[in-house]
Design a protein around this motif. Structure first.
Motif, PDB file in Angstrom:
ATOM      1  N   UNK A   7      60.316   2.086  18.424  1.00 38.34           N
ATOM      2  CA  UNK A   7      60.740   1.190  19.509  1.00 38.34           C
ATOM      3  C   UNK A   7      61.913   1.787  20.283  1.00 38.34           C
ATOM      4  N   UNK A   8      61.937   3.112  20.377  1.00 40.05           N
ATOM      5  CA  UNK A   8      63.009   3.773  21.112  1.00 40.05           C
ATOM      6  C   UNK A   8      62.521   4.254  22.464  1.00 40.05           C
ATOM      7  N   UNK A   9      62.986   5.436  22.846  1.00 40.78           N
ATOM      8  CA  UNK A   9      62.607   5.985  24.145  1.00 40.78           C
ATOM      9  C   UNK A   9      63.401   5.371  25.275  1.00 40.78           C
ATOM     10  N   UNK A  50      58.593  -2.899   6.771  1.00 41.01           N
ATOM     11  CA  UNK A  50      58.532  -1.974   7.897  1.00 41.01           C
ATOM     12  C   UNK A  50      59.920  -1.450   8.223  1.00 41.01           C
ATOM     13  N   UNK A  51      59.932  -0.285   8.864  1.00 40.25           N
ATOM     14  CA  UNK A  51      61.176   0.294   9.372  1.00 40.25           C
ATOM     15  C   UNK A  51      61.060   0.418  10.882  1.00 40.25           C
ATOM     16  N   UNK A  52      62.008  -0.144  11.597  1.00 41.08           N
ATOM     17  CA  UNK A  52      62.037  -0.082  13.059  1.00 41.08           C
ATOM     18  C   UNK A  52      62.985   1.038  13.479  1.00 41.08           C
ATOM     19  N   UNK A  53      62.479   1.987  14.259  1.00 35.97           N
ATOM     20  CA  UNK A  53      63.327   3.047  14.806  1.00 35.97           C
ATOM     21  C   UNK A  53      63.523   2.759  16.280  1.00 35.97           C
ATOM     22  N   UNK A  54      64.759   2.562  16.674  1.00 30.64           N
ATOM     23  CA  UNK A  54      65.056   2.232  18.059  1.00 30.64           C
ATOM     24  C   UNK A  54      66.213   3.082  18.555  1.00 30.64           C
ATOM     25  N   UNK A  85      65.986   9.980  23.357  1.00 29.97           N
ATOM     26  CA  UNK A  85      64.546  10.235  23.298  1.00 29.97           C
ATOM     27  C   UNK A  85      64.287  11.707  22.975  1.00 29.97           C
ATOM     28  N   UNK A  86      63.660  11.978  21.853  1.00 29.72           N
ATOM     29  CA  UNK A  86      63.438  13.360  21.426  1.00 29.72           C
ATOM     30  C   UNK A  86      62.019  13.563  20.894  1.00 29.72           C
ATOM     31  N   UNK A 186      59.507  19.899  27.086  1.00 31.78           N
ATOM     32  CA  UNK A 186      60.237  18.664  27.399  1.00 31.78           C
ATOM     33  C   UNK A 186      61.448  18.482  26.485  1.00 31.78           C
ATOM     34  N   UNK A 187      61.654  19.469  25.614  1.00 31.03           N
ATOM     35  CA  UNK A 187      62.730  19.414  24.617  1.00 31.03           C
ATOM     36  C   UNK A 187      62.544  18.243  23.665  1.00 31.03           C
ATOM     37  N   UNK A 188      61.279  18.008  23.309  1.00 36.83           N
ATOM     38  CA  UNK A 188      60.956  16.941  22.373  1.00 36.83           C
ATOM     39  C   UNK A 188      60.081  17.488  21.251  1.00 36.83           C
ATOM     40  N   UNK A 189      60.103  16.811  20.119  1.00 39.47           N
ATOM     41  CA  UNK A 189      59.200  17.133  19.014  1.00 39.47           C
ATOM     42  C   UNK A 189      57.936  16.311  19.194  1.00 39.47           C
ATOM     43  N   UNK A 190      56.863  16.989  19.567  1.00 42.86           N
ATOM     44  CA  UNK A 190      55.649  16.301  19.991  1.00 42.86           C
ATOM     45  C   UNK A 190      54.791  15.875  18.795  1.00 42.86           C
TER      46      UNK A 190
END
Length: 235
Positions: A7-9, A50-54, A85-86, A186-190
């Motif tokens: 739930x980040x970005x 559950x674990x929420x990542x935000x 955002x990564x 994009x400098x992200x881990x896809x």
């Protein structure tokens, strides 16, 4: 098994609403917010923890809204923070998954009528992705797709209409695979790169999503969902 909800970005596709709130809290029907849909889907599968990542400046909104998760029938909810955002794969770096399998779902995906065989996923010890037929080759080009021995993100000339949804399963060795990822352009881990490890090893299964699926992360698809399903998709 660790169940993780991303739930980040930045929520840039939902501008200008993302300036004021976490996009996962945008309403989809009276009394129902976007994040309610994947959380209710998980609850319907019998999942209790559950674990929420935000992340971003609106992380506290997610924590306050979901709270202890009792309204979904969860036994416990934990939270983790992604500073920026990564990439979707980076979400898994924010939780403790050492020697644990992982079920990951994006907080802007809506599923209805699909039943997960969690016991089979655990027993197989393989990674899994979940495909949905969007019914249009042109539309499919907006998403990641599986083509035999490779995964293509936003294929310029797609040849089929099946796309990869935001639901993934990874076996217990996923932690070691994460350490091998390098940032994309994009400098992200896809997430496609992570799936690609398992695909290259012949350890990636693909399942068809039964029922309905929607990506609510941008305004056009959000509007299509609201107009098509309205209250019929929610409780």
């Amino acid at each position: 098994m660790k169940v993780v909800v991303a739930c980040g970005g930045s929520g840039s596709r939902m501008a200008p609403a993302n300036k004021f709130l976490n996009k996962h809290l945008i309403p989809v029907a009276a009394g129902t917010l976007m994040v309610d849909l994947p959380l209710q889907f998980l609850s319907d599968q019998g999942i209790e923890d559950v674990c929420i990542v935000t992340g971003s400046n609106h992380a506290s909104q997610i924590c306050e809204y979901i709270s202890d998760g009792q309204k979904y029938g969860f036994r416990s909810v934990s939270y983790s923070f992604q500073p920026k955002p990564a990439g979707i794969s980076d979400v898994l770096n924010r939780v403790d998954i050492l020697d644990r399998s992982v079920l990951l779902i994006l907080g802007d995906n809506a599923f209805q009528g699909h039943k997960l065989d969690l016991e089979r996923l655990e027993k197989n010890g393989r990674a899994a992705c979940f495909e949905y037929d969007v019914g249009s080759v042109d539309l499919a080009g907006r998403f990641g797709q599986l083509y035999g021995d490779k995964i293509v993100e936003k294929h310029p000339e797609p040849t089929h209409s099946r796309i990869l949804t935001g639901l993934y399963y990874f076996p217990k060795d996923v932690f070691t695979r994460l350490s091998k990822l390098t940032p994309s352009r994009r400098n992200e881990l896809e997430i496609t790169d992570l799936l690609g490890f398992y695909l290259a090893e012949g350890r990636l299964d693909s399942y068809r999503v039964d029922g309905s699926w929607s990506d609510l992360g941008e305004w056009n698809s959000w509007q299509e969902f609201v107009e098509k399903y309205g209250r019929s998709f929610v409780r």
